[in-house]
Scaffold this motif. Structure first.
Motif, PDB file in Angstrom:
ATOM      1  N   GLN A  68      45.338  33.034 -11.844  1.00 36.75           N
ATOM      2  CA  GLN A  68      44.594  33.493 -10.672  1.00 36.75           C
ATOM      3  C   GLN A  68      43.127  33.197 -10.950  1.00 36.75           C
ATOM      4  OE1 GLN A  68      45.655  37.669 -10.673  1.00 36.75           O
ATOM      5  NE2 GLN A  68      43.735  38.240 -11.634  1.00 36.75           N
ATOM      6  N   ARG A  69      42.277  33.462 -10.002  1.00 37.98           N
ATOM      7  CA  ARG A  69      40.856  33.170 -10.191  1.00 37.98           C
ATOM      8  C   ARG A  69      40.342  33.863 -11.456  1.00 37.98           C
ATOM      9  NH1 ARG A  69      35.910  34.344  -6.019  1.00 37.98           N
ATOM     10  NH2 ARG A  69      34.339  33.376  -7.330  1.00 37.98           N
TER      11      ARG A  69
ATOM     12  N   ARG B 292      46.468  27.897 -14.561  1.00 38.09           N
ATOM     13  CA  ARG B 292      45.662  28.858 -13.816  1.00 38.09           C
ATOM     14  C   ARG B 292      46.588  29.916 -13.228  1.00 38.09           C
ATOM     15  NH1 ARG B 292      42.827  25.510 -10.963  1.00 38.09           N
ATOM     16  NH2 ARG B 292      41.000  25.551 -12.276  1.00 38.09           N
TER      17      ARG B 292
ATOM     18  N   TYR C 100      43.585  32.399 -17.014  1.00 38.23           N
ATOM     19  CA  TYR C 100      44.380  31.240 -17.414  1.00 38.23           C
ATOM     20  C   TYR C 100      45.392  31.669 -18.462  1.00 38.23           C
ATOM     21  CZ  TYR C 100      40.380  28.911 -15.328  1.00 38.23           C
ATOM     22  OH  TYR C 100      39.394  28.524 -14.465  1.00 38.23           O
TER      23      TYR C 100
ATOM     24  N   ARG D 220      38.138  33.823 -17.884  1.00 39.11           N
ATOM     25  CA  ARG D 220      37.014  32.901 -17.793  1.00 39.11           C
ATOM     26  C   ARG D 220      35.793  33.461 -18.512  1.00 39.11           C
ATOM     27  NH1 ARG D 220      32.360  32.616 -15.137  1.00 39.11           N
ATOM     28  NH2 ARG D 220      31.449  30.542 -14.862  1.00 39.11           N
TER      29      ARG D 220
ATOM     30  N   LEU E 156      37.385  24.196 -18.932  1.00 34.03           N
ATOM     31  CA  LEU E 156      38.524  24.951 -18.390  1.00 34.03           C
ATOM     32  C   LEU E 156      39.283  24.099 -17.372  1.00 34.03           C
ATOM     33  CD1 LEU E 156      36.892  28.470 -17.965  1.00 34.03           C
ATOM     34  CD2 LEU E 156      38.724  27.859 -19.551  1.00 34.03           C
ATOM     35  N   ALA E 157      38.553  23.455 -16.476  1.00 33.56           N
ATOM     36  CA  ALA E 157      39.185  22.594 -15.467  1.00 33.56           C
ATOM     37  C   ALA E 157      39.939  21.447 -16.137  1.00 33.56           C
ATOM     38  CB  ALA E 157      38.137  22.057 -14.499  1.00 33.56           C
TER      39      ALA E 157
ATOM     40  N   VAL F 197      43.200  22.632 -17.509  1.00 31.58           N
ATOM     41  CA  VAL F 197      44.204  22.792 -16.447  1.00 31.58           C
ATOM     42  C   VAL F 197      44.775  21.427 -16.058  1.00 31.58           C
ATOM     43  CG1 VAL F 197      44.565  23.483 -14.036  1.00 31.58           C
ATOM     44  CG2 VAL F 197      43.249  24.965 -15.572  1.00 31.58           C
TER      45      VAL F 197
ATOM     46  N   ASP G 112      32.894  25.592 -17.613  1.00 35.10           N
ATOM     47  CA  ASP G 112      33.842  25.517 -16.502  1.00 35.10           C
ATOM     48  C   ASP G 112      34.536  24.152 -16.470  1.00 35.10           C
ATOM     49  OD1 ASP G 112      33.605  28.117 -15.424  1.00 35.10           O
ATOM     50  OD2 ASP G 112      31.731  27.566 -14.437  1.00 35.10           O
TER      51      ASP G 112
END
Length: 75
Positions: free
Chosen positions: A40-41, A38, A44, A14, A27-28, A31, A24
């Motif tokens: 993990q937090r 994704r 990606y 990120r 990125l969302a 996904v 953000d």
């Protein structure tokens, strides 16, 4: 033993995406559309996250190493 050379090429962190001008929301959206997966937090993949537990764990460790600010050894 893993090192930064073990980090997958298709891993997108990120903070790197933000530094390159992504938001953000973008990125969302990536996904949702399936362009990104994704892991993990804050991490990606531009490919599908493997279903096999060992392969997924290895990618998660690689993503964690990539996000560390100091060198670390994983065993």
């Amino acid at each position: 033993r893993m090192s930064t050379s073990d980090i997958p090429v298709d891993l997108l962190r990120r903070r790197d995406a933000i530094a390159r001008g992504w938001s953000d929301a973008e990125l969302a959206r990536g996904v949702r559309r399936g362009d990104l997966a994704r892991l993990q937090r804050g991490a990606y993949l531009s490919s599908e996250v493997p279903a096999e537990r060992t392969a997924r764990h290895r990618l998660e460790v690689s993503a964690t190493i990539a996000d560390l600010r100091v060198p670390a050894v994983v065993s």
